[in-house]
Design an enzyme around this catalytic site. Structure first.
Site, PDB file in Angstrom:
ATOM      1  N   TYR A 104      -8.263  -7.996   7.078  1.00  0.00           N
ATOM      2  CA  TYR A 104      -9.305  -7.390   6.256  1.00  0.00           C
ATOM      3  C   TYR A 104     -10.495  -8.362   6.138  1.00  0.00           C
ATOM      4  CZ  TYR A 104      -5.707  -3.956   5.888  1.00  0.00           C
ATOM      5  OH  TYR A 104      -4.767  -3.025   6.230  1.00  0.00           O
ATOM      6  N   ASN A 132      -4.161 -10.314   6.814  1.00  0.00           N
ATOM      7  CA  ASN A 132      -3.893  -9.030   7.481  1.00  0.00           C
ATOM      8  C   ASN A 132      -5.105  -8.331   8.086  1.00  0.00           C
ATOM      9  OD1 ASN A 132      -1.297  -9.571   6.762  1.00  0.00           O
ATOM     10  ND2 ASN A 132      -1.209  -8.137   5.049  1.00  0.00           N
ATOM     11  N   THR A 154       0.857  -1.192   0.000  1.00  0.00           N
ATOM     12  CA  THR A 154       0.000   0.000   0.000  1.00  0.00           C
ATOM     13  C   THR A 154       0.889   1.236   0.000  1.00  0.00           C
ATOM     14  OG1 THR A 154      -1.877  -1.062   1.052  1.00  0.00           O
ATOM     15  CG2 THR A 154      -1.658   1.301   1.403  1.00  0.00           C
ATOM     16  N   ASN A 176      -4.115  -5.255  12.793  1.00  0.00           N
ATOM     17  CA  ASN A 176      -5.546  -4.940  12.722  1.00  0.00           C
ATOM     18  C   ASN A 176      -6.353  -5.676  13.798  1.00  0.00           C
ATOM     19  OD1 ASN A 176      -5.623  -2.941  10.715  1.00  0.00           O
ATOM     20  ND2 ASN A 176      -5.547  -4.472   9.073  1.00  0.00           N
ATOM     21  N   HIS A 200      -7.025 -11.205  -1.477  1.00  0.00           N
ATOM     22  CA  HIS A 200      -6.429 -10.771  -0.206  1.00  0.00           C
ATOM     23  C   HIS A 200      -7.289 -11.321   0.937  1.00  0.00           C
ATOM     24  CE1 HIS A 200      -4.418  -8.616   2.828  1.00  0.00           C
ATOM     25  NE2 HIS A 200      -4.375  -7.406   2.313  1.00  0.00           N
TER      26      HIS A 200
HETATM   27  C1  PHB Z   1      -1.879  -0.888   5.172  1.00  0.00           C
HETATM   28  O1  PHB Z   1      -2.337  -0.005   4.438  1.00  0.00           O
HETATM   29  O2  PHB Z   1      -1.348  -0.625   6.254  1.00  0.00           O
HETATM   30  C2  PHB Z   1      -1.991  -2.281   4.750  1.00  0.00           C
HETATM   31  C3  PHB Z   1      -2.747  -2.605   3.649  1.00  0.00           C
HETATM   32  C4  PHB Z   1      -2.865  -3.918   3.254  1.00  0.00           C
HETATM   33  C5  PHB Z   1      -2.229  -4.903   3.981  1.00  0.00           C
HETATM   34  C6  PHB Z   1      -1.476  -4.580   5.074  1.00  0.00           C
HETATM   35  C7  PHB Z   1      -1.357  -3.268   5.461  1.00  0.00           C
HETATM   36  O3  PHB Z   1      -2.365  -6.161   3.642  1.00  0.00           O
END
Ligand code: PHB
Length: 359
Positions: free
Chosen positions: A181, A179, A27, A236, A176
């Site tokens: 999400y 992490n 990102t 997260n 994805h």
């Molecule tokens: C972030 O923007 O911090 C971020 C985005 C996607 C990821 C991990 C971190 O998989």
């Protein structure tokens, strides 16, 4: 042991990769404020086209999937046109590029949502921490638990995004599911306390991921579709009571789907792994029948050791790719590496983005 190393070519789906270096999804918050990729993004990706495979930064499948300012989407025509320029620039340099499909779920904020809507999640559990918004950090809010009737609509959004990725000229897509999400929020029980067919058992918590994969593989041949998991990453505000059992179950369900690869964030990003539930990722590697991409702080030596020991088929590099567009050449020549500047990771202009020097 084998004599495989980072420079041993490899077939991934229909693609002949010249090496086993993967540019990890990163990102960078350099799309427009309409979430459209722009010219400097094409330069950035094309600079890194000597990678065996580029995986793009996480890309929203829908307006609801947005969680950060200036991150790109792939749900409207303007975004598809923006991505077309990027894929064309990478292909012109002889590279291959997959698009990472993303819905952030609860890792959002009403100010990033249409009509200031609440972010959505499997369960109404507020993550600890702050959302990144256009007016700075703001505490996360309690998300709205998705109604079971809404889930097919989100699966449809993934399907539509996959069609757009095809239109945009990508070589494949990565789902994805890592992490913290949305998909990961369904997988792990710290964020999923549903009592319907999408919560509870491993089978139920994995259902949403598999529905997404089945929709995407109606659009893309499955050997052009990868999945990213992060079984131990607490980023997260994520946790699970038994990640080894859960992710072993997940991997076994992936096998019959004959995907391009499994991409695993093996440790943690920006946090520490819980030692009580930690396990060795070679467990997943052994259970998965396809190509395995390992991620997590690898350097050349560790990468080659892992490849030689058959602990992985490819290695993805984040920070090293961010700072070294010609990472392949630098590794080949044992040349010194540029170091990454964290102050320019997220947002800004070409500085710290397209100006890292080549050898
Ligand atoms: C972030 O923007 O911090 C971020 C985005 C996607 C990821 C991990 C971190 O998989």
């Amino acid at each position: 042991m084998s004599d495989i190393d980072l420079f041993t070519p490899l077939k991934l789906g229909p693609y002949a990769l010249p090496n086993r270096l993967v540019m990890a999804p990163l990102t960078r918050n350099r799309a427009t404020d309409k979430n459209v990729p722009q010219a400097m993004n094409a330069i950035y990706y094309a600079q890194r086209a000597s990678a065996g495979l580029i995986i793009t930064e996480a890309t929203q499948i829908s307006p609801q999937g947005v969680g950060y300012p200036l991150t790109p989407g792939i749900h409207n025509d303007e975004q598809v046109v923006g991505w077309q320029k990027i894929t064309a620039a990478v292909h012109k340099k002889g590279g291959r590029i997959f698009n990472q499909l993303w819905h952030v779920g609860r890792i959002s904020h009403p100010s990033l949502q249409v009509d200031n809507a609440l972010p959505v999640a499997p369960s109404a559990i507020k993550p600890a921490g702050d959302a990144v918004t256009y007016s700075g950090l703001q505490p996360f809010v309690e998300p709205r638990a998705l109604e079971i009737e809404e889930l097919a609509g989100i699966v449809d959004d993934y399907r539509a995004a996959a069609i757009n990725a095809l239109q945009a000229g990508f070589d494949g897509v990565e789902v994805h599911a890592a992490n913290g999400y949305l998909i990961d929020q369904f997988l792990r029980d710290g964020s999923n306390q549903r009592s319907d067919e999408y919560g509870g058992s491993y089978e139920n918590r994995t259902r949403f991921l598999l529905e997404v994969l089945d929709a995407i593989t109606e659009v893309w041949v499955s050997d052009r579709v990868g999945v990213r998991l992060s079984p131990l990453n607490p980023f997260n505000d994520m946790c699970d009571s038994n990640p080894e059992a859960l992710f072993s179950y997940v991997v076994k369900q992936l096998n019959p789907r004959k995907l391009a690869y499994l991409h695993v964030v093996e440790g943690a990003i920006q946090a520490d792994v819980d030692p009580d539930t930690a396990f060795d990722m070679t467990v997943l590697r052994a259970q998965f029948e396809g190509l395995y991409i390992a991620n997590g702080g690898y350097n050349k030596q560790r990468a080659n050791d892992a490849l030689k020991a058959h602990k992985a088929d490819l290695i993805s590099f984040g920070e090293l790719y961010l700072a070294n567009p010609d990472l392949v050449a630098r590794f080949q020549q044992d040349a010194p590496l540029n170091s990454a500047d964290p102050t320019t990771y997220y947002g800004g202009d070409e500085v710290g983005y397209t100006d890292y020097p080549f050898l």
